[in-house]
Scaffold this motif. Structure first.
Motif, PDB file in Angstrom:
ATOM      1  N   GLY A 134       0.779  -1.234   0.000  1.00 36.87           N
ATOM      2  CA  GLY A 134       0.000   0.000   0.000  1.00 36.87           C
ATOM      3  C   GLY A 134       0.808   1.281   0.000  1.00 36.87           C
ATOM      4  O   GLY A 134       0.217   2.357   0.074  1.00 36.87           O
ATOM      5  N   LEU A 135       2.139   1.196  -0.061  1.00 40.27           N
ATOM      6  CA  LEU A 135       2.929   2.437  -0.093  1.00 40.27           C
ATOM      7  C   LEU A 135       2.770   3.118  -1.450  1.00 40.27           C
ATOM      8  O   LEU A 135       2.973   2.491  -2.481  1.00 40.27           O
ATOM      9  CB  LEU A 135       4.426   2.150   0.110  1.00 40.27           C
ATOM     10  N   PRO A 136       2.461   4.407  -1.449  1.00 38.45           N
ATOM     11  CA  PRO A 136       2.380   5.120  -2.728  1.00 38.45           C
ATOM     12  C   PRO A 136       3.793   5.351  -3.279  1.00 38.45           C
ATOM     13  O   PRO A 136       4.758   5.358  -2.519  1.00 38.45           O
ATOM     14  CB  PRO A 136       1.734   6.451  -2.336  1.00 38.45           C
ATOM     15  N   LEU A 137       3.917   5.563  -4.569  1.00 33.20           N
ATOM     16  CA  LEU A 137       5.211   5.914  -5.152  1.00 33.20           C
ATOM     17  C   LEU A 137       5.552   7.342  -4.731  1.00 33.20           C
ATOM     18  O   LEU A 137       4.661   8.146  -4.529  1.00 33.20           O
ATOM     19  CB  LEU A 137       5.157   5.836  -6.683  1.00 33.20           C
ATOM     20  N   ALA A 138       6.812   7.776  -4.578  1.00 32.88           N
ATOM     21  CA  ALA A 138       7.957   6.902  -4.803  1.00 32.88           C
ATOM     22  C   ALA A 138       8.498   6.497  -3.419  1.00 32.88           C
ATOM     23  O   ALA A 138       7.858   5.715  -2.735  1.00 32.88           O
ATOM     24  CB  ALA A 138       9.014   7.629  -5.620  1.00 32.88           C
ATOM     25  N   TYR A 139       9.612   7.122  -2.976  1.00 34.26           N
ATOM     26  CA  TYR A 139      10.171   6.765  -1.674  1.00 34.26           C
ATOM     27  C   TYR A 139       9.300   7.283  -0.524  1.00 34.26           C
ATOM     28  O   TYR A 139       8.796   8.391  -0.563  1.00 34.26           O
ATOM     29  CB  TYR A 139      11.582   7.361  -1.545  1.00 34.26           C
ATOM     30  N   SER A 140       9.124   6.459   0.481  1.00 33.13           N
ATOM     31  CA  SER A 140       8.564   6.890   1.769  1.00 33.13           C
ATOM     32  C   SER A 140       9.493   6.381   2.857  1.00 33.13           C
ATOM     33  O   SER A 140      10.139   5.343   2.685  1.00 33.13           O
ATOM     34  CB  SER A 140       7.174   6.283   2.009  1.00 33.13           C
ATOM     35  N   LYS A 141       9.529   7.082   3.960  1.00 36.82           N
ATOM     36  CA  LYS A 141      10.484   6.707   5.006  1.00 36.82           C
ATOM     37  C   LYS A 141      10.194   5.332   5.575  1.00 36.82           C
ATOM     38  O   LYS A 141      11.067   4.689   6.168  1.00 36.82           O
ATOM     39  CB  LYS A 141      10.499   7.775   6.117  1.00 36.82           C
ATOM     40  N   ASP A 142       8.962   4.866   5.380  1.00 40.25           N
ATOM     41  CA  ASP A 142       8.635   3.487   5.777  1.00 40.25           C
ATOM     42  C   ASP A 142       9.706   2.512   5.294  1.00 40.25           C
ATOM     43  O   ASP A 142      10.001   1.509   5.922  1.00 40.25           O
ATOM     44  CB  ASP A 142       7.308   3.026   5.139  1.00 40.25           C
ATOM     45  N   MET A 143      10.235   2.852   4.094  1.00 38.13           N
ATOM     46  CA  MET A 143      11.139   1.905   3.438  1.00 38.13           C
ATOM     47  C   MET A 143      12.460   1.737   4.171  1.00 38.13           C
ATOM     48  O   MET A 143      13.188   0.780   3.918  1.00 38.13           O
ATOM     49  CB  MET A 143      11.363   2.339   1.982  1.00 38.13           C
ATOM     50  N   GLN A 144      12.751   2.636   5.093  1.00 40.89           N
ATOM     51  CA  GLN A 144      13.950   2.472   5.916  1.00 40.89           C
ATOM     52  C   GLN A 144      13.823   1.215   6.793  1.00 40.89           C
ATOM     53  O   GLN A 144      14.830   0.672   7.237  1.00 40.89           O
ATOM     54  CB  GLN A 144      14.147   3.722   6.789  1.00 40.89           C
ATOM     55  N   GLU A 145      12.589   0.792   7.015  1.00 40.90           N
ATOM     56  CA  GLU A 145      12.352  -0.413   7.815  1.00 40.90           C
ATOM     57  C   GLU A 145      12.688  -1.704   7.061  1.00 40.90           C
ATOM     58  O   GLU A 145      12.510  -2.792   7.576  1.00 40.90           O
ATOM     59  CB  GLU A 145      10.886  -0.469   8.280  1.00 40.90           C
ATOM     60  N   ASP A 146      13.135  -1.581   5.822  1.00 38.33           N
ATOM     61  CA  ASP A 146      13.517  -2.773   5.052  1.00 38.33           C
ATOM     62  C   ASP A 146      14.765  -3.448   5.614  1.00 38.33           C
ATOM     63  O   ASP A 146      14.955  -4.644   5.443  1.00 38.33           O
ATOM     64  CB  ASP A 146      13.749  -2.409   3.569  1.00 38.33           C
ATOM     65  N   LYS A 147      15.609  -2.637   6.281  1.00 34.98           N
ATOM     66  CA  LYS A 147      16.952  -3.140   6.552  1.00 34.98           C
ATOM     67  C   LYS A 147      17.065  -4.069   7.745  1.00 34.98           C
ATOM     68  O   LYS A 147      17.659  -5.143   7.639  1.00 34.98           O
ATOM     69  CB  LYS A 147      17.927  -1.967   6.713  1.00 34.98           C
ATOM     70  N   GLU A 148      16.503  -3.662   8.892  1.00 40.16           N
ATOM     71  CA  GLU A 148      16.697  -4.503  10.080  1.00 40.16           C
ATOM     72  C   GLU A 148      16.191  -5.926   9.870  1.00 40.16           C
ATOM     73  O   GLU A 148      16.855  -6.893  10.223  1.00 40.16           O
ATOM     74  CB  GLU A 148      16.012  -3.887  11.301  1.00 40.16           C
ATOM     75  N   ALA A 149      15.013  -6.023   9.259  1.00 44.66           N
ATOM     76  CA  ALA A 149      14.439  -7.355   9.034  1.00 44.66           C
ATOM     77  C   ALA A 149      15.349  -8.169   8.109  1.00 44.66           C
ATOM     78  O   ALA A 149      15.615  -9.350   8.347  1.00 44.66           O
ATOM     79  CB  ALA A 149      13.046  -7.224   8.425  1.00 44.66           C
ATOM     80  N   THR A 150      15.832  -7.496   7.076  1.00 45.01           N
ATOM     81  CA  THR A 150      16.660  -8.208   6.095  1.00 45.01           C
ATOM     82  C   THR A 150      18.004  -8.620   6.699  1.00 45.01           C
ATOM     83  O   THR A 150      18.451  -9.756   6.520  1.00 45.01           O
ATOM     84  CB  THR A 150      16.875  -7.317   4.859  1.00 45.01           C
ATOM     85  N   PHE A 151      18.620  -7.708   7.421  1.00 46.12           N
ATOM     86  CA  PHE A 151      19.912  -8.032   8.043  1.00 46.12           C
ATOM     87  C   PHE A 151      19.748  -9.163   9.060  1.00 46.12           C
ATOM     88  O   PHE A 151      20.560 -10.087   9.118  1.00 46.12           O
ATOM     89  CB  PHE A 151      20.508  -6.803   8.763  1.00 46.12           C
ATOM     90  N   ASP A 152      18.692  -9.067   9.852  1.00 46.25           N
ATOM     91  CA  ASP A 152      18.466 -10.082  10.879  1.00 46.25           C
ATOM     92  C   ASP A 152      18.217 -11.449  10.242  1.00 46.25           C
ATOM     93  O   ASP A 152      18.759 -12.457  10.683  1.00 46.25           O
ATOM     94  CB  ASP A 152      17.268  -9.674  11.749  1.00 46.25           C
ATOM     95  N   ALA A 153      17.412 -11.455   9.187  1.00 48.74           N
ATOM     96  CA  ALA A 153      17.110 -12.725   8.521  1.00 48.74           C
ATOM     97  C   ALA A 153      18.374 -13.306   7.890  1.00 48.74           C
ATOM     98  O   ALA A 153      18.598 -14.521   7.947  1.00 48.74           O
ATOM     99  CB  ALA A 153      16.038 -12.524   7.454  1.00 48.74           C
ATOM    100  N   ALA A 154      19.201 -12.462   7.314  1.00 45.24           N
ATOM    101  CA  ALA A 154      20.422 -12.945   6.672  1.00 45.24           C
ATOM    102  C   ALA A 154      21.361 -13.562   7.712  1.00 45.24           C
ATOM    103  O   ALA A 154      21.968 -14.607   7.478  1.00 45.24           O
ATOM    104  CB  ALA A 154      21.128 -11.813   5.935  1.00 45.24           C
ATOM    105  N   ARG A 155      21.446 -12.906   8.860  1.00 47.59           N
ATOM    106  CA  ARG A 155      22.300 -13.433   9.928  1.00 47.59           C
ATOM    107  C   ARG A 155      21.765 -14.786  10.409  1.00 47.59           C
ATOM    108  O   ARG A 155      22.511 -15.752  10.551  1.00 47.59           O
ATOM    109  CB  ARG A 155      22.361 -12.424  11.093  1.00 47.59           C
TER     110      ARG A 155
END
Ligand code: ARG
Length: 459
Positions: free
Chosen positions: A313-334
């Motif tokens: 549901g995020l409208p285009l283009a960048y929203s600060k919500d997208m900063q939340e992409d990293k912790e989940a991804t880093f944690d999952a990768a670890r």
């Protein structure tokens, strides 16, 4: 005091809590190498296009190397006021080389910058993931070859079904991890387009060369649409979904190891290296590593779910919500790296108790299908009739309290008079597995052929 980057527009600084919720430096600092790599490629292109001077460019390139050195030497100061890794690098660059640092951000935004950095990181991680999977596959194939003819009960519904070989069982997991590697390769191909140069969202009026930066960063080509470039986190979602699927595969093997290493099954034993004791029960040897592999799959699935929900549901283009992409991804990768390495270790470590596996095939009328097949082959019965006759023989054996080969020929003939002595030749588990030579079947000869095939496919 107003922010040094956008202080022109702002008179005052942020509230303390604004700073806290906004800062990502605590977790995005691990992107420093990708950030500097991306900045160097951008700077070189700006120089080559004469958008910045050779002198400024040279100072920027040299300064960026110095920043990298400082970060790696551990004498770099982080400050939540500077939000993220991008602002930290640029701010330090300015301290080192002065105002020329301000030219680096020409024709660029943090939006395309972060998308580029994150893609570079996910791409590296995918490559490491592939190597880790290769290691696990090698462990599985080795175990499969060593135990190609060890017989254990194959289950459906966790009820004895038909005998299978342990090598065959190991190779089943090999196939899952082969598909995971395929998915990775596939996702990597889609990820491999460079967002740098999309700028904030609309592209730029400067005469940049996006093909040059894409090539410098080993991307296949630049992304085609600047709005999409800064809005896209599919690559992280795909990475997380491959990790979630693969961790789910690991969790199933982990669960089997937990079951197999129980005293009741005793199919495998893990050494001191992969088990723990109990603080109260002196006899215990617990398969904690397997349990944690099983559990971490939940955590990785959670990361996928969390990013899907953030992006939805995020409208285009960048929203600060997208900063939340990293912790989940880093944690999952670890978590994923731990899981794959621990599972490789356990597969290597595991001692296979062939005698216990064989003994447990004695229960559950496990060769009933072989008996039904015999009725079809020798007496030319339709399979459905053979199924019925065999069912009656199982009931008879159950009543007598023996296995199928514990029935006498005379007893069998009370159910089907045409049965001969020859039937006993198909009732052993050895003959059962040896007969299953269809392609991909459980016969030791098939397993050894598949081991060869698997070795070639690990590449
Ligand atoms: N720290 C930000 C992130 O990770 C970088 C991009 C910031 N862009 C912006 N328009 N505020 O998403």
């Amino acid at each position: 005091q107003a922010n040094s980057m956008w202080g022109g527009r702002f008179a005052a600084g942020p509230a303390e809590i604004m700073e806290q919720i906004n800062a990502s430096i605590d977790f995005d600092k691990i992107l420093y190498a990708q950030d500097i790599q991306g900045s160097k490629a951008h700077c070189q292109m700006l120089m080559d296009q004469k958008i910045i001077s050779g002198d400024d460019g040279a100072a920027i390139l040299k300064g960026l190397d110095q920043v990298k050195g400082e970060i790696e030497a551990g004498n770099f100061t982080y400050d939540a006021k500077l939000e993220d890794i991008h602002m930290h690098v640029e701010t330090r660059l300015k301290e080192i080389i002065g105002d020329a640092a301000g030219r680096l951000h020409t024709a660029r935004s943090r939006n395309d910058q972060v998308a580029t950095d994150f893609k570079l990181w996910v791409r590296d991680t995918m490559d490491q993931m592939d190597q880790a999977l290769k290691m696990l596959q090698t462990a599985l194939v080795t175990k499969a070859e060593q135990h190609a003819d060890v017989i254990l009960p194959g289950f459906t519904h966790l009820q004895s079904a038909q005998p299978v070989t342990f090598g065959h069982h190991m190779l089943a997991y090999f196939e899952m991890f082969t598909r995971d590697r395929d998915r990775l390769r596939d996702a990597r191909g889609r990820l491999n387009e460079c967002p740098l140069g999309a700028a904030a969202l609309a592209g730029t009026s400067f005469p940049i060369d996006r093909t040059q930066t894409a090539e410098a960063l080993n991307f296949r080509k630049p992304t085609a649409n600047s709005l999409d470039s800064v809005s896209d986190r599919d690559f992280a979602l795909e990475f997380l979904s491959v990790a979630a699927i693969s961790a789910t595969h690991v969790s199933r093997l982990a669960e089997e190891i937990v079951i197999w290493s129980s005293a009741q099954f005793n199919f495998v034993s893990l050494s001191d290296q992969f088990t723990t004791g109990s603080s109260i029960m002196p006899q215990k040897r617990n398969p904690d590593a397997a349990e944690l592999c099983r559990a971490k799959a939940g955590r990785i699935i959670g990361a996928l779910n969390s990013l899907l929900v953030v992006m939805k549901g995020l409208p285009l283009a960048y929203s600060k919500d997208m900063q939340e992409d990293k912790e989940a991804t880093f944690d999952a990768a670890r978590a994923y790296a731990l899981v794959i390495t621990a599972m490789s270790g356990m597969v290597d470590d595991m001692t296979v108790n062939a005698a216990a596996m064989k003994a447990s095939t004695a229960a559950g009328f496990i060769t009933a299908t072989d008996l039904a097949d015999w009725l079809v082959r020798v007496l030319d019965m339709p399979f459905r009739n053979a199924h019925h006759v065999t069912g009656s023989l199982v009931a008879l054996a159950e009543k007598k309290g023996c296995d199928l080969d514990g029935l006498t020929l005379a007893e069998m003939q009370t159910v089907e008079s045409r049965i001969t002595d020859d039937v006993f030749s198909v009732l052993t588990v050895e003959s059962s597995v040896a007969s299953r030579v269809s392609y991909g079947g459980t016969a030791p000869s098939q397993v050894l052929a598949q081991v060869e095939n698997a070795r070639r496919r690990i590449e």
